[in-house]
Design a protein around this motif. Structure first.
Motif, PDB file in Angstrom:
ATOM      1  N   MET A   1       1.138  -1.386   0.210  1.00 24.42           N
ATOM      2  CA  MET A   1       0.379  -0.224  -0.278  1.00 24.42           C
ATOM      3  C   MET A   1       0.926   1.425  -0.205  1.00 24.42           C
ATOM      4  O   MET A   1       0.682   1.908  -1.390  1.00 24.42           O
ATOM      5  CB  MET A   1      -1.473   0.236   1.297  1.00 24.42           C
ATOM      6  CG  MET A   1      -2.306  -1.268   1.006  1.00 24.42           C
ATOM      7  SD  MET A   1      -3.496  -0.972   2.085  1.00 24.42           S
ATOM      8  CE  MET A   1      -2.753  -1.629   3.364  1.00 24.42           C
ATOM      9  N   ALA A   2       1.921   1.680   1.002  1.00 28.69           N
ATOM     10  CA  ALA A   2       2.794   2.050   0.698  1.00 28.69           C
ATOM     11  C   ALA A   2       3.630   2.760  -0.408  1.00 28.69           C
ATOM     12  O   ALA A   2       3.327   3.972  -0.865  1.00 28.69           O
ATOM     13  CB  ALA A   2       3.901   2.021   2.345  1.00 28.69           C
ATOM     14  N   ALA A   3       3.859   1.994  -0.877  1.00 29.74           N
ATOM     15  CA  ALA A   3       5.004   1.462  -2.105  1.00 29.74           C
ATOM     16  C   ALA A   3       3.736   2.270  -3.533  1.00 29.74           C
ATOM     17  O   ALA A   3       3.833   2.727  -4.281  1.00 29.74           O
ATOM     18  CB  ALA A   3       5.242   0.564  -2.357  1.00 29.74           C
ATOM     19  N   ALA A   4       2.298   1.537  -3.843  1.00 27.82           N
ATOM     20  CA  ALA A   4       1.293   2.186  -4.753  1.00 27.82           C
ATOM     21  C   ALA A   4       1.408   3.239  -4.650  1.00 27.82           C
ATOM     22  O   ALA A   4       1.073   4.378  -5.600  1.00 27.82           O
ATOM     23  CB  ALA A   4      -0.028   0.911  -3.889  1.00 27.82           C
ATOM     24  N   VAL A   5       1.271   3.800  -3.208  1.00 26.02           N
ATOM     25  CA  VAL A   5       0.738   5.371  -2.921  1.00 26.02           C
ATOM     26  C   VAL A   5       2.135   6.451  -3.423  1.00 26.02           C
ATOM     27  O   VAL A   5       1.370   7.583  -4.300  1.00 26.02           O
ATOM     28  CB  VAL A   5      -0.021   5.603  -1.191  1.00 26.02           C
ATOM     29  CG1 VAL A   5      -0.192   6.963  -0.997  1.00 26.02           C
ATOM     30  CG2 VAL A   5      -1.128   4.909  -0.983  1.00 26.02           C
ATOM     31  N   GLN A   6       2.577   6.060  -2.783  1.00 25.72           N
ATOM     32  CA  GLN A   6       3.958   6.646  -3.751  1.00 25.72           C
ATOM     33  C   GLN A   6       4.692   6.833  -4.566  1.00 25.72           C
ATOM     34  O   GLN A   6       4.999   7.908  -5.095  1.00 25.72           O
ATOM     35  CB  GLN A   6       5.349   6.014  -2.471  1.00 25.72           C
ATOM     36  CG  GLN A   6       6.834   6.770  -3.122  1.00 25.72           C
ATOM     37  CD  GLN A   6       8.091   6.016  -2.045  1.00 25.72           C
ATOM     38  OE1 GLN A   6       7.775   4.639  -1.554  1.00 25.72           O
ATOM     39  NE2 GLN A   6       9.244   7.093  -1.470  1.00 25.72           N
TER      40      GLN A   6
ATOM     41  N   LYS B   1       2.206   8.719  -6.903  1.00 26.99           N
ATOM     42  CA  LYS B   1       2.341  10.264  -6.285  1.00 26.99           C
ATOM     43  C   LYS B   1       1.155  11.059  -5.175  1.00 26.99           C
ATOM     44  O   LYS B   1       1.013  11.960  -5.135  1.00 26.99           O
ATOM     45  CB  LYS B   1       2.645  11.220  -7.205  1.00 26.99           C
ATOM     46  CG  LYS B   1       4.126  10.707  -8.145  1.00 26.99           C
ATOM     47  CD  LYS B   1       4.398  11.997  -8.819  1.00 26.99           C
ATOM     48  CE  LYS B   1       5.997  11.372  -9.466  1.00 26.99           C
ATOM     49  NZ  LYS B   1       6.055  12.106 -10.861  1.00 26.99           N
ATOM     50  N   GLY B   2       0.447   9.510  -4.471  1.00 33.69           N
ATOM     51  CA  GLY B   2      -0.719  10.213  -4.444  1.00 33.69           C
ATOM     52  C   GLY B   2      -2.240  10.802  -4.223  1.00 33.69           C
ATOM     53  O   GLY B   2      -2.976  10.557  -3.753  1.00 33.69           O
ATOM     54  N   ASP B   3      -1.994   9.797  -5.727  1.00 37.72           N
ATOM     55  CA  ASP B   3      -2.977   9.574  -6.253  1.00 37.72           C
ATOM     56  C   ASP B   3      -3.794   7.943  -5.784  1.00 37.72           C
ATOM     57  O   ASP B   3      -3.719   6.944  -6.013  1.00 37.72           O
ATOM     58  CB  ASP B   3      -3.164   9.429  -7.576  1.00 37.72           C
ATOM     59  CG  ASP B   3      -3.746   9.316  -8.880  1.00 37.72           C
ATOM     60  OD1 ASP B   3      -5.133   8.881  -8.153  1.00 37.72           O
ATOM     61  OD2 ASP B   3      -4.005   9.383 -10.207  1.00 37.72           O
ATOM     62  N   VAL B   4      -4.751   8.232  -4.760  1.00 36.74           N
ATOM     63  CA  VAL B   4      -5.369   7.538  -3.945  1.00 36.74           C
ATOM     64  C   VAL B   4      -6.223   6.441  -4.997  1.00 36.74           C
ATOM     65  O   VAL B   4      -6.071   5.675  -4.937  1.00 36.74           O
ATOM     66  CB  VAL B   4      -6.809   7.622  -2.986  1.00 36.74           C
ATOM     67  CG1 VAL B   4      -6.970   6.753  -2.249  1.00 36.74           C
ATOM     68  CG2 VAL B   4      -5.286   8.339  -2.045  1.00 36.74           C
ATOM     69  N   ILE B   5      -6.917   7.097  -6.265  1.00 32.92           N
ATOM     70  CA  ILE B   5      -8.357   6.574  -6.910  1.00 32.92           C
ATOM     71  C   ILE B   5      -6.666   5.538  -7.867  1.00 32.92           C
ATOM     72  O   ILE B   5      -7.874   4.192  -7.733  1.00 32.92           O
ATOM     73  CB  ILE B   5      -8.928   7.338  -7.619  1.00 32.92           C
ATOM     74  CG1 ILE B   5      -9.710   7.759  -6.852  1.00 32.92           C
ATOM     75  CG2 ILE B   5      -9.443   6.248  -8.990  1.00 32.92           C
ATOM     76  CD1 ILE B   5     -10.144   8.870  -7.229  1.00 32.92           C
ATOM     77  N   LEU B   6      -6.008   6.087  -7.793  1.00 36.63           N
ATOM     78  CA  LEU B   6      -5.236   5.147  -8.695  1.00 36.63           C
ATOM     79  C   LEU B   6      -4.380   3.927  -8.357  1.00 36.63           C
ATOM     80  O   LEU B   6      -4.117   2.687  -8.620  1.00 36.63           O
ATOM     81  CB  LEU B   6      -3.737   6.005 -10.189  1.00 36.63           C
ATOM     82  CG  LEU B   6      -2.525   5.034 -10.716  1.00 36.63           C
ATOM     83  CD1 LEU B   6      -3.546   4.282 -11.498  1.00 36.63           C
ATOM     84  CD2 LEU B   6      -2.249   6.089 -11.477  1.00 36.63           C
ATOM     85  N   ALA B   7      -4.002   3.942  -6.626  1.00 35.48           N
ATOM     86  CA  ALA B   7      -3.188   3.182  -6.263  1.00 35.48           C
ATOM     87  C   ALA B   7      -4.237   2.211  -5.947  1.00 35.48           C
ATOM     88  O   ALA B   7      -3.752   1.012  -6.038  1.00 35.48           O
ATOM     89  CB  ALA B   7      -2.770   3.802  -4.848  1.00 35.48           C
TER      90      ALA B   7
ATOM     91  N   SER C   1     -11.549   1.484   0.325  1.00 34.72           N
ATOM     92  CA  SER C   1     -11.054   0.380   1.665  1.00 34.72           C
ATOM     93  C   SER C   1      -9.478   0.739   1.400  1.00 34.72           C
ATOM     94  O   SER C   1      -8.541   0.471   2.406  1.00 34.72           O
ATOM     95  CB  SER C   1     -10.635  -0.823   0.314  1.00 34.72           C
ATOM     96  OG  SER C   1     -12.555  -1.629   1.122  1.00 34.72           O
ATOM     97  N   LEU C   2      -8.934   1.114   0.865  1.00 32.11           N
ATOM     98  CA  LEU C   2      -7.204   1.856   0.352  1.00 32.11           C
ATOM     99  C   LEU C   2      -7.464   2.828   1.678  1.00 32.11           C
ATOM    100  O   LEU C   2      -6.472   2.668   2.867  1.00 32.11           O
ATOM    101  CB  LEU C   2      -6.845   2.611  -0.749  1.00 32.11           C
ATOM    102  CG  LEU C   2      -5.317   3.103  -0.630  1.00 32.11           C
ATOM    103  CD1 LEU C   2      -5.213   1.216  -0.010  1.00 32.11           C
ATOM    104  CD2 LEU C   2      -4.549   3.194  -2.041  1.00 32.11           C
ATOM    105  N   TYR C   3      -7.715   3.798   2.150  1.00 33.83           N
ATOM    106  CA  TYR C   3      -8.186   4.746   2.582  1.00 33.83           C
ATOM    107  C   TYR C   3      -8.213   4.960   4.328  1.00 33.83           C
ATOM    108  O   TYR C   3      -7.582   4.207   5.085  1.00 33.83           O
ATOM    109  CB  TYR C   3      -9.536   6.306   2.725  1.00 33.83           C
ATOM    110  CG  TYR C   3      -9.466   6.670   1.225  1.00 33.83           C
ATOM    111  CD1 TYR C   3      -8.136   8.023   1.523  1.00 33.83           C
ATOM    112  CD2 TYR C   3      -9.385   6.942   0.402  1.00 33.83           C
ATOM    113  CE1 TYR C   3      -8.114   8.915   1.465  1.00 33.83           C
ATOM    114  CE2 TYR C   3      -9.366   8.510  -0.770  1.00 33.83           C
ATOM    115  CZ  TYR C   3      -8.239   8.909   0.081  1.00 33.83           C
ATOM    116  OH  TYR C   3      -8.673   9.999  -0.932  1.00 33.83           O
TER     117      TYR C   3
END
Length: 81
Positions: free
Chosen positions: A40-45, A48-54, A64-66
């Motif tokens: 999760m941390a790698a996907a968000v990083q 660049k903080g795009d939670v929908i894409l992550a 769920s990610l949030y």
């Protein structure tokens, strides 16, 4: 059937067992929760903080990610418009 309290105690004692940590280290095994945290941390990083894409990359829903990030104490990078 075993008592629920007994089952909880056994589960808790397994988590604190120093032999378990030594075996994990020796064999290079990472607990599943740690794998999820890193993913999760790698996907968000990487996004660049795009939670929908992550969330899409991880195959889970945005909410769920949030929720998972909040539960695990992973901070989001603030995106600027």
């Amino acid at each position: 059937m075993k008592n629920k309290t007994t089952q909880r105690r056994r589960r808790a004692s397994r988590k604190r067992d120093p032999r378990l940590a030594a075996m994990r280290k020796k064999h290079g095994i990472v607990p599943m929760q740690e794998v999820k945290n890193r993913a999760m941390a790698a996907a968000v990083q990487k996004t660049k903080g795009d939670v929908i894409l992550a969330a899409w990359l991880l195959g889970i829903g945005r909410t769920s990610l949030y929720r998972n990030l909040k539960e695990r104490g992973i901070k989001l990078l603030r995106r600027r418009a």
